[in-house]
Design an enzyme around this catalytic site. Structure first.
Site, PDB file in Angstrom:
ATOM      1  N   GLY B 294       0.796  -1.158  -0.608  1.00 14.02           N
ATOM      2  CA  GLY B 294       0.340   0.207  -0.148  1.00 14.02           C
ATOM      3  C   GLY B 294       0.662   1.317   0.019  1.00 14.02           C
ATOM      4  N   SER B 295       0.533   2.330   0.486  1.00 17.12           N
ATOM      5  CA  SER B 295       1.219   3.624   0.005  1.00 17.12           C
ATOM      6  C   SER B 295       2.444   3.766   0.908  1.00 17.12           C
ATOM      7  CB  SER B 295       0.405   4.698   1.336  1.00 17.12           C
ATOM      8  OG  SER B 295      -1.067   4.894   0.823  1.00 17.12           O
ATOM      9  N   THR B 296       2.503   2.752   2.037  1.00 14.81           N
ATOM     10  CA  THR B 296       4.406   2.735   2.411  1.00 14.81           C
ATOM     11  C   THR B 296       4.672   2.277   1.323  1.00 14.81           C
ATOM     12  OG1 THR B 296       3.614   0.860   3.154  1.00 14.81           O
ATOM     13  CG2 THR B 296       3.316   2.223   4.663  1.00 14.81           C
ATOM     14  N   PHE B 297       4.449   2.279   0.471  1.00 11.91           N
ATOM     15  CA  PHE B 297       5.888   1.618  -1.307  1.00 11.91           C
ATOM     16  C   PHE B 297       5.819   3.146  -1.113  1.00 11.91           C
ATOM     17  CE2 PHE B 297       6.764  -0.011  -4.986  1.00 11.91           C
ATOM     18  CZ  PHE B 297       7.986  -1.622  -4.314  1.00 11.91           C
ATOM     19  N   LYS B 298       4.967   4.040  -1.290  1.00 12.34           N
ATOM     20  CA  LYS B 298       5.038   5.241  -2.011  1.00 12.34           C
ATOM     21  C   LYS B 298       7.174   6.075  -1.950  1.00 12.34           C
ATOM     22  CE  LYS B 298       0.020   5.917  -2.467  1.00 12.34           C
ATOM     23  NZ  LYS B 298      -0.750   7.097  -2.030  1.00 12.34           N
TER      24      LYS B 298
END
Lengths: 401, 647
Positions: B294-298
């Site tokens: 999810g967004s942590t990968f951003k």
């Protein structure tokens, strides 16, 4: 007396004494712990016993070396009779050890008549066949009669029962008979007869114990805790020794793992303590006696002397082979001792007497040769020496007179 | 003397002679064969035969935390050994023993009557409690002995269970560190061997051989017991509050790769691992599990874009209309209607999906995937714990515009928690990708000296120092102003990123209303000392957003951990310029002209400091219409003359 010993054969004179002395050392090494722990006597118990016998043996050795062997032929009937009486009486009066009556125990010494029978039968067969050499091809007249006595002797020993010694005596007899020059046809007949008797005898002789000895010899690891036990212990001892061994006294296997370490399995102790070098020298010296004996047998002009020398040489050779064969797993374990080395008084005494006789034969031959060469030409003495050298080489040791 | 022609005799003699020779040769060969060919095998047998070994067990090494606090130690756990031959009354002994050992009388009787010189009752007679051992000793039974043995003891019970693992009945490592470092922990067995003869008599002329047991080395972990305790506590609280399917927490020192804490739920007690299903004790979720981040990968997409200088956080702008069209498909932002006009800093703060899609598009698939791989995704981190997963990335040749776009905001990739922690550490520590590890030092239990030390392994430099600084700045603003606000810790400059990932169900589609919500944070932002990752799998009775569920937990972990670690509070941090957005600012009301009594209704969220004497308020600061934090002080000037106020 000095004059009589003048023509002695160095190899035949000293090798038995050297082997006996070596045997005493090895017996001490192999038996000291056993004597203390198992018998609860002094560690030198076996050493001194064997030493006594060795002194008696060496005395007998020189005594018999001085007696012209031809004299035995004259008292052959007495020898045979004594032998049979001893064998017969041991069955009745003998000491019962392990369900076998093979020994007379006189307290201070014990004595095994079967050992006497070995030499007695050799003298008897040599005497009989040398007389019958001219008509040896006549089976009924020449070959058969002595065989009956041989069969009786072996039979008495089987009754003790002592299959190992019986087998040795059978083989010694066979070697004398074969050497006497009987026809091979007769030999086959004898062989057939032998097989016939064996097939009759075998069912009575086969016991579980004996079968186990055979399986023990060929599949020692099948049942390592029991029948294969002795052989595995022997293997371990030999394997541990390697080339030069653990050093004299360094054997561990003698500490109760090898049963009969000072008698039947003394070769294993030699292997462990002195390695293949020690084993090689021991076998080499024994081979020297055997081959030297056979050499003189061939030289001997007299048929009796010749056959006698064959019998004595073969006795030593066969015993060595059966003992080493058992120790190394080639043959089943039969309780045959190693000549000169193993502990055993009567055995050593008979061997020393035999060697005395053999030495006498050798001395007579050398004396005859010496006088012959001296009379005809002085040079062959050297060629004679060369022959000695070449044959002695096969015994493993370079040898010059 | 009769002289006979002996031609035959002589011929035969040659034969006999040759036979004799052959036999002697056979003998020699046979002996040589026994001596040399089977020699080695026999030597081994001989050694076995002669020596009697009394085995001496080594002590297994203890496991300590980085400050030397014991995490696993050994306690005495005796065994019952019996010597059947010495037991006179097996029936009676069996009855007495069976009662204490919890076994049937028949089984006990069978054991007591077996043929063996010494036997240890197994398994009932192993690892006895102290009471059991004392009871047996009190019975004073003949032929029954208490043999010393030890077992593992865990002073902190379930704490760190997955990392520590556990041991079996013979103290052999079966899982976790106990397994992966079994050799070093176990030490070497010693023995007292004496050579004996066939009867078992000791052979006095042979030297006894005492081989002392080599005790296992003590292992000092990188784990900090205090941080671990904090994370365990928070996971327990989260479990109680949200009843999730699972939970994961990791704390790491970003500057070395040392794991400070690692835990997950469901967990187990290492001494009673049999009580939970195998998948619980076999799966160390922080390294084993793989899911969409999810967004942590951003953070990775951001790092790549900044390193390649494709965006400027302040200058470049992006207009989010709520969705973006990629390859004919519409990818929606999590906020319906979109975030409108934003700088890229705001894109990060708002975790705006279309914004990150444009970053991915600017990078292109080759560069994006190169960065992803450089940050360590798609391969094991190499942490010294067993069962690590690799995760799954799109195969580069299969990546189309849609895959590129979703990867940019953390969908369609599958990663492990430990990969995320190491990657984010690299992003914020100046660009150094470290290999994470837990075994810090091996210590000799007797001398206390360090025998072996693990040095941090820097695997790769992935981004530059400036890029890293910008990422820290952006992520700090996420916490200060954006979706990560609940992770804010007063005094510590926390940076971080929320994550809310959909789970893929058994049918291969995304499950509805079942998310893994996560937050990855670090602090202090000017010089990060700790990175904390926390994920809650399918929390119940709550909005499933990382910012709502995970961020506050990380905030608590951060604050407590940083204090425990003794990290100084930052006083002049740039975050002071930002307010806590969750506390609504209040507009200063117009107080001028009001009387003192009227102030009562404003006292709830503002405090008043008055100057002067009088009934009427004639002046105020700050002025009406300005916004201030709740609880701010409004200064007022009082006067009896109301007319002054309207000057």
């Amino acid at each position: 007396m000095k004059n009589r010993l003048k023509y002695f054969d160095f190899a035949l004179m000293f090798t038995p004494i050297v082997l006996t002395a070596f045997g005493i050392v090895m017996i001490y090494s192999a038996s000291m712990v056993y004597a203390v722990i198992k018998l609860e006597v002094g560690s030198t118990f076996f050493l001194f016993k064997q030493l006594q016998w060795a002194i008696i043996g060496v005395g007998a050795f020189f005594f018999f070396a001085l007696i012209p062997y031809q004299k035995y032929q004259r008292i052959i009937k007495f020898i045979v009779l004594t032998m049979l009486v001893l064998l017969g009486s041991v069955l009745i009066f003998g000491n019962n050890v392990n369900n076998a009556r093979s020994w007379f125990d006189f307290g201070f010494m014990s004595f095994q008549p079967a050992e006497v029978a070995k030499l007695g039968l050799i003298i008897y067969l040599a005497s009989v066949y040398s007389k019958k050499l001219k008509y040896i091809h006549d089976f009924g007249k020449a070959v058969m009669p002595p065989l009956i006595l041989t069969a009786v002797t072996i039979g008495l020993i089987v009754l003790q029962p002592d299959i190992g010694t019986a087998a040795i005596i059978f083989l010694i007899s066979l070697s004398v008979i074969v050497s006497s020059g009987i026809k091979f046809r007769h030999l086959f007949i004898l062989g057939a007869l032998g097989i016939f008797f064996i097939t009759i005898a075998v069912p009575h002789l086969v016991t579980d114990e004996r079968v186990a000895r055979f399986t023990g010899a060929y599949e020692p690891f099948e049942d390592p805790s029991d029948d294969g036990y002795h052989l595995i212990q022997s293997y371990v001892a030999i394997g541990t020794g390697g080339l030069t061994g653990e050093g004299l006294g360094g054997s561990v296997q003698k500490l109760g793992y090898l049963l009969e370490a000072h008698t039947d399995f003394i070769m294993a102790v030699i292997a462990e303590e002195l390695g293949l070098v020690g084993v090689g020298i021991t076998i080499g010296l024994l081979a020297l006696i055997v081959l030297r004996g056979l050499y003189f047998a061939k030289k001997c002009e007299d048929a009796f002397g010749s056959l006698l020398a064959i019998g004595i040489s073969c006795m030593i050779g066969i015993q060595t082979f059966i003992n080493v064969g058992a120790v190394s797993g080639l043959l089943p374990i039969t309780g045959v001792t190693l000549p000169f080395i193993s502990y055993g008084g009567s055995s050593l005494l008979i061997l020393m007497i035999s060697m005395g006789i053999l030495n006498n034969i050798a001395m007579q031959i050398r004396k005859a040769e010496f006088t012959n060469t001296k009379q005809t030409e002085p040079i062959p003495q050297q060629s004679n020496n060369q022959t000695v050298v070449s044959i002695s080489e096969s015994g493993g040791k370079r040898w010059v007179k | 003397m009769k002289r006979v022609s002996q031609v035959t005799v002589r011929k035969r003699l040659v034969t006999v002679f040759l036979f004799a020779l052959v036999f002697f040769i056979i003998m020699s060969f046979r002996l040589g064969y026994v001596q040399f060919v089977i020699g080695d095998m026999l030597m081994d047998k001989a050694e076995e035969l002669w020596s009697r070994d009394i085995p001496l067990k080594p002590d297994r090494g203890e496991i300590l935390d980085r400050n030397g606090n014991v995490l696993v130690e050994n306690v005495s756990a005796p065994s019952v050994a019996i010597v059947p031959r010495q037991i006179k009354n097996p029936q009676d002994t069996a009855e007495k023993l069976s009662e204490i050992l919890n076994m049937s009388v028949k089984d006990a009787y069978d054991v007591l009557t077996m043929t063996a010189s010494v036997h240890i009752i197994h398994p009932e007679g192993r690892k006895l409690t102290e009471e059991q051992a004392i009871k047996i000793q009190e019975l004073n039974l003949e032929g029954v002995y208490i043999a010393e043995d030890s077992k593992r003891f865990y002073p902190h019970d379930e704490m760190l269970a997955h990392v520590l693992g556990f041991t079996g009945i013979d103290n052999q490592g079966l899982a976790g560190i106990e397994l992966s470092y079994d050799d070093k922990l176990n030490g070497e067995k010693g023995s007292l061997s004496f050579f004996s003869d066939a009867k078992g008599h000791k052979m006095n002329d042979m030297a006894d051989l005492y081989t002392p047991p080599k005790d296992g080395l003590n292992l000092k972990l990188t784990i900090d017991e205090r941080v671990q305790t904090i994370i365990e506590r928070e996971l327990d609280l989260a479990e109680a509050k949200y009843n999730p399917d699972g939970a994961i927490g990791i704390a790491m020192d970003p500057n070395t790769g040392e794991i400070l804490a690692m835990s997950s739920r469901p967990n187990f007690h290492p001494a009673e691992f049999q009580n939970v299903p195998a998948e619980v004790y076999n799966r160390n979720l922080p390294v084993w599990s793989t899911y969409e981040p999810g967004s942590t990968f951003k953070i990775i997409t951001l790092a790549a874009s900044l390193e390649e200088k494709l965006i400027d956080l302040e200058e470049d702008e992006f207009n989010d209309t709520g969705s973006i069209e990629v390859g004919g498909a519409h990818l929606h932002c999590w906020k319906s209607g979109g975030h409108g006009h934003q700088t890229y800093l705001e894109v990060v703060q708002n975790s705006c999906n279309p914004g990150f899609v444009t970053m991915g598009e600017k990078l292109g698939k080759e560069k994006l995937f190169t960065y992803i791989k450089n940050f360590g995704f798609g391969q094991k981190t190499g942490i010294d714990l067993s069962g690590e997963g690799k995760g799954i990335l799109f195969k580069e040749e299969n990546v189309g515009s849609v895959e590129l776009a979703t990867t940019a905001f953390g969908q369609g990739v599958s990663v492990t928690p430990i990969q995320q922690v190491t990657a984010v550490s690299a992003a914020i520590n100046g660009g150094y990708l470290y290999q994470p590890y837990v075994a810090k030092e091996w210590i000799d239990p007797i001398t206390g000296k360090v025998v072996e030390e693990t040095k941090p392994i820097m695997k790769k430099r992935v981004i530059s120092q400036e890029t890293s600084e910008q990422i820290r700045y952006a992520l700090e603003s996420v916490v200060a102003q954006g979706t990560g606000g609940k992770a804010f810790v007063d005094g510590y400059r926390v940076g971080g990123k929320t994550g809310t990932a959909q789970k893929v169900g058994a049918d291969g589609n995304y499950m509805s209303n079942n998310h893994i919500v996560s937050f990855i944070g670090f602090a202090p932002a000017d010089d990060p000392k700790i990175v904390v990752y926390l994920a809650i799998d399918n929390p119940k009775n709550t909005v499933q957003f990382g910012g709502v569920v995970a961020a506050p937990i990380v905030g608590t972990i951060m604050e407590d951990s940083l204090r425990a670690l003794g990290v100084e509070e930052r006083e002049n941090g740039f975050e002071k310029e930002y307010n806590w957005p969750e506390k609504p600012r209040v507009e200063v009301p117009d107080l001028i002209g009001l009387t003192k009594k009227d102030l009562q209704k404003y006292l709830t969220n503002l405090s008043i400091e008055a100057e002067g004497e009088g009934e009427y308020i004639i002046q105020q600061a700050p002025k009406a219409g300005e916004t201030v934090e709740q609880g701010s002080t409004i200064r007022i000037f009082l006067s009896d003359d109301n007319s002054k106020s309207r000057e």
